[in-house]
Design a protein around this motif. Sequence first.
Motif, PDB file in Angstrom:
ATOM      1  N   THR A 262      -0.030  -2.750  -7.736  1.00 32.41           N
ATOM      2  CA  THR A 262      -0.319  -1.349  -7.427  1.00 32.41           C
ATOM      3  C   THR A 262      -0.213  -0.459  -8.662  1.00 32.41           C
ATOM      4  O   THR A 262      -0.838   0.606  -8.713  1.00 32.41           O
ATOM      5  CB  THR A 262       0.634  -0.818  -6.335  1.00 32.41           C
TER       6      THR A 262
ATOM      7  N   LEU B 267       1.461   3.270  -3.285  1.00 33.59           N
ATOM      8  CA  LEU B 267       0.384   4.055  -3.892  1.00 33.59           C
ATOM      9  C   LEU B 267       0.361   5.491  -3.378  1.00 33.59           C
ATOM     10  O   LEU B 267      -0.588   6.211  -3.620  1.00 33.59           O
ATOM     11  CB  LEU B 267      -0.975   3.400  -3.601  1.00 33.59           C
TER      12      LEU B 267
ATOM     13  N   SER C 174      -3.163   2.133  -9.542  1.00 32.39           N
ATOM     14  CA  SER C 174      -2.943   3.579  -9.587  1.00 32.39           C
ATOM     15  C   SER C 174      -3.816   4.248 -10.650  1.00 32.39           C
ATOM     16  O   SER C 174      -4.210   5.409 -10.508  1.00 32.39           O
ATOM     17  CB  SER C 174      -1.469   3.880  -9.857  1.00 32.39           C
TER      18      SER C 174
ATOM     19  N   CYS D  56       4.803   5.541 -10.257  1.00 34.77           N
ATOM     20  CA  CYS D  56       4.399   4.269  -9.633  1.00 34.77           C
ATOM     21  C   CYS D  56       5.136   3.095 -10.253  1.00 34.77           C
ATOM     22  O   CYS D  56       5.542   2.158  -9.550  1.00 34.77           O
ATOM     23  CB  CYS D  56       2.887   4.075  -9.777  1.00 34.77           C
TER      24      CYS D  56
ATOM     25  N   GLY E 175       0.809  -1.218   0.000  1.00 36.30           N
ATOM     26  CA  GLY E 175       0.000   0.000   0.000  1.00 36.30           C
ATOM     27  C   GLY E 175       0.839   1.263   0.000  1.00 36.30           C
ATOM     28  O   GLY E 175       0.401   2.313  -0.501  1.00 36.30           O
TER      29      GLY E 175
ATOM     30  N   TYR F  96      -7.116  -6.175 -10.123  1.00 40.06           N
ATOM     31  CA  TYR F  96      -6.660  -4.791 -10.310  1.00 40.06           C
ATOM     32  C   TYR F  96      -6.413  -4.500 -11.783  1.00 40.06           C
ATOM     33  O   TYR F  96      -6.683  -3.396 -12.264  1.00 40.06           O
ATOM     34  CB  TYR F  96      -5.365  -4.541  -9.535  1.00 40.06           C
TER      35      TYR F  96
END
Length: 430
Positions: free
Chosen positions: A332, A257, A336, A296, A254, A389
């Motif tokens: 992630t 992010l 994003s 990211c 986490g 995701y």
Amino acid sequence: MVFKDNVKSNLFTRVMIFTMAFVSSILTARALGPEQKGVLSFAWTGFMLIASFGHLGLNNVIIYFHARRHHPYSEMIQTNGPVLFFMALCYGGVFLGLKAVGLIPSVYTWGFLVLGAVFVEMHFQMVLFRAFYIAKQNLVQMNRYVLTAEAIGLLSIAGLFATNRLTPFTWVAAMCLVILIQLVLFTLNNPPAGIKLKFLVDRGLLKGELTYGFHALLTGLFLFLIFRSDQFFIYYFLGDESLGVYSVAVAIAGCFLFVPQSITTALAGRLYAHEDRDSEKYRFFFRTLKASSGICLLMAAVGVSFSHWIIALYGDAFSPGIQALRILIISTVFLSFNELANVLFFTEGKIRLCMVLSGIACCSNLALNTLLIPVWGIEGAAVASLVSYAILGGMSWTFMLKCSHLTLKKALLADSSLWAELNALIKLFK
């Protein structure tokens, strides 16, 4: 200038918060061990589920009703405040009722459940008062209060760790302290000084908020389940120890992010300032999206390379989570996209679209967790997150292009403005 100041403040605040959270998570993991960490993670996931969505959508639509429908902020506080307080009382009663009939494990005491209900109530009210700062793009002041509270929270965790008093109960108490400090600072320093707090409920406003906010509520709930349902599955399939290990991997992932999460509040205020269908709004949005996604991607590459060393800080007992962490860090990058896409959709009133997209991804996530966790354990949960995701990110891109009427080539084209945005974001870390 306001947007850049807000982004700079958000990035600095996020870096500091994630740093403090990282240190706090190491202390917590070392004090509790995998099993007790699993006990805490399961309860905390439940408390956060209710704190984030138990308001039935009221806290999701505060900014929209204030900025787009021009409802005075004072009216929204007077209406939402008492209703949220009543909701928290009901949830507390449910906790105690379930405990009385034996549906809550004995490891969770009566006092622990009461503390959880207190956290839910304070979180409700904190979000209500924080919304004004976001709507007015006054994030610099808001972030000062948040950092103050988080720093005190970290000192509390460190003190408990040093005195061997860090337990699931005292950890939740420290989180309650963090929220309480934020609530007090937001309330005492709220810019509209003329607000007179009254227990007055505007039924028409409340009905409108609940009706409009229902889709926002489902969107948030679906996203929460995508992010956290794997922990419920792990708890029931594999037990507390595996959950403790996996929860550490989730917490670390986490942190990657923090760039899109730092931008969202500032971006929302900026997009609300534009009229719908404004071409400049879309150009600005995609420049910001590409800059955020690029950072990211770079962070994910570094994180995957050093994941073994990151886990080592938590102790050998958490080393089985290394592979899961690598998979989650990669996921992630896809997530994003959705972090910023939802800002665009919300500011254009397309909450139903957010609900549908997150609902599809949520169903995929639940199905994959059911199939993969019994076979691959916590790595299966990480793969389920990665696939869901990716599905969510792909759908978000498709509808972002549809909303903006841009082609994929034009949206992805790197221009001088993109490099300026990217360079500006990178400079904030120097």
